[in-house]
Design an enzyme around this catalytic site. Structure first.
Site: not given
Ligand code: G3P
Length: 218
Positions: A83
């Site tokens: 990633k």
């Molecule tokens: O892993 C990336 C993403 O899904 C993060 O989500 O909830 O931290 O905006 P969030």
């Protein structure tokens, strides 16, 4: 549509893998920090639990160090997906890794233009963050629609749209209606997908009526 789970909690992953719904896992530096564990240990454990791609994010911001970190991460298991942040160095690393046959997930995508250049860099997955756009009053799902449309204009682009930063089941069903390839779900949202109050009510009534029959099946 493929379902990934967005967590570094291996107990959750083990439990969700048993549902048969899990096609992969995504992690990020915040989720690794939340696990309180060393990244190499936790990614190795996740890779042993799930056959599909397991996204492990580099922490470097500069190309050479990204490539060094990617070399360490990809040695963990065959299903590690590297990633990378959507920056010039991240996309350069993506280009190099994809030419070497390594799966990549380009993260922190907030515009269709970013998704287009990630695809040109050979990303296996592009991760647009819908919840974080909604949080600032923009329409996260509009971005998914734009990316799906753009990619469909160019069949040679093989990048899969991985909807990230999902907050609720409506995000999941909307992403599916738009034809997104993958949704990465927090464990709680994945569990929410099973539930409907009429399912609970209907099952309670069936069980009560069945009990009245005095029968058993097996
Ligand atoms: O892993 C990336 C993403 O899904 C993060 O989500 O909830 O931290 O905006 P969030």
């Amino acid at each position: 549509m493929k379902f990934f789970v967005d967590t570094a909690d291996t107990a959750e992953i083990k439990s969700l893998a048993a549902t048969g719904l899990l096609d992969g896992v995504t992690t990020n530096p915040s989720l690794i920090a939340k696990s309180g564990r060393k990244i190499l240990d936790v990614i190795a454990e996740i890779c042993a639990l799930v056959e599909g791609p397991v996204s492990a994010e580099v922490a470097a911001t500069e190309y050479d160090q990204m490539m060094r970190e990617a070399a360490v991460l990809r040695k963990i298991a065959h299903n590690v997906c590297i990633k990378l942040p959507l920056t010039p160095d991240g996309l350069r690393a993506c280009n190099t890794l994809s030419k070497d046959g390594v799966q990549t997930n380009v993260t922190l995508c907030f515009s269709a233009a970013q998704a287009l250049i990630a695809a040109k860099a050979g990303a296996t997955f592009i991760s647009p963050f819908v919840g974080r756009l909604d949080d600032i009053g923009q329409d996260g799902m509009k971005l998914i629609s734009e990316i799906v449309d753009i990619y469909s204009n160019y069949p040679a682009l093989q990048t899969q749209v991985l909807v990230a930063s999902i907050r609720n089941p409506i995000h999941v069903t909307t992403a599916a209606k738009l034809g997104a390839d993958v949704a990465t779900l927090p464990p709680a949202v994945l569990r929410q997908l099973y539930h409907h109050p009429l399912t609970d009510k209907g099952l309670a009534a069936f069980l009560k009526d069945w009990e009245g029959t005095g029968q058993t099946i097996a």
